[in-house]
Design a protein around this motif. Structure first.
Motif: not given
Length: 298
Positions: A284-292
């Motif tokens: 929900t809040f981290w669609p870019d999780w893997d890039r972070c």
């Protein structure tokens, strides 16, 4: 003759003593000079960073935190909590990783319009007032009280189970499994860090118990959160609130950053609804999780 020899020996000893004192004075002066130069350089770099932060647009939050972790954007629950809150509320922010420790010697902290604010919870409360954000306004006073109770249980009780597992029971060794680019000096300082954190845990109270007792207490916390969450999307229903940021911050560490721990096993087993909850918060809040992450998964 005898007196002359004694006088000669005494003069020689005095000469050695004077030379030794002279060398020590030179050495001490050199060390003091190097320290002074180092402090001047640190102060200069600190001033340069603040000049850079002051140049950002008005009302842009500068979030100071540790570098990204291998499995979560931060290996501390509190920066992850605050950054999740910023994303939840849509408050504009930029990350800064050079100076993670704030005015109170804690991470995270923020800079906002030149002001420095420490402590994740105080930061959230200030930002809520500044930007008029209230993610819990739809809840009744009773529901808000329940949410706060779970928030406090997670950060003021369950957190200490996490800290003791990571730093005392495993002596900090698992940190290298979840974080890249750790300074080499940390391995030398680790015994001192462990001793300091153990003392903090004992001062809080949890550290006075046995490992088995602490694990049991922590499991009871997890069971309480799991039972209350049930099949709900988020802690208090279909909409995530501020307390979800805090609970997610702690649970994400137990799930992804405590390799081989009983917490990891339970979240993948008996309390798998908490794992699903963490995945839901992430999506929900981290669609870019893997890039972070570091290294990023692209």
């Amino acid at each position: 003759m005898k007196h002359a020899a004694i006088d000669c020996l005494s003069s020689f000893q005095n000469s050695l003593s004077l030379n030794r004192s002279k060398h020590l004075l030179i050495l001490g002066t050199g060390i003091a000079g190097l320290y002074l130069v180092g402090q001047i350089y640190v102060s200069y770099k600190k001033a340069q960073r603040r000049k850079k932060w002051a140049s950002v647009e008005k009302n842009m939050v500068i979030l100071h935190q540790f570098e990204r972790g291998k499995f979560t954007p931060n290996v501390s629950p509190f920066p992850l909590k605050l950054e999740t809150y910023l994303r939840m509320t849509g408050i504009p922010y930029e990350n800064e990783f050079e100076e993670p420790m704030g005015p109170k010697g804690k991470t995270p902290w923020i800079t906002l319009n030149g002001d420095e604010i420490a402590d994740s919870q105080l930061c959230m409360e200030l930002l809520a007032r500044k930007f008029h954000k209230d993610c819990s306004s739809h809840l009744s006073p009773e529901e808000q009280a329940i949410a706060r109770s779970f928030h406090i249980m997670a950060e003021e009780h369950l957190y200490w189970g996490l800290l003791l597992w990571r730093w005392v029971y495993t002596k900090g060794r698992t940190l290298w499994q979840v974080q890249c680019n750790l300074p080499k000096s940390l391995s030398l300082m680790l015994p001192l860090v462990v001793k300091k954190l153990k003392g903090q845990a004992q001062g809080q109270g949890m550290g006075l118990h046995t490992e088995a007792e602490v694990i049991e207490m922590s499991v009871k916390d997890l069971r309480a959160i799991s039972s209350f969450l049930g099949t709900k999307q988020f802690l208090m229903g279909d909409k995530a609130i501020e307390a979800d940021c805090a609970v997610f911050g702690i649970l994400s560490q137990l799930l992804w950053n405590c390799p081989g721990s009983p917490f990891e096993q339970l979240l993948n087993g008996e309390f798998n609804n908490l794992k699903a909850y963490c995945e839901r918060m992430k999506d929900t809040f981290w669609p870019d999780w893997d890039r972070c992450l570091n290294p990023a998964r692209i």
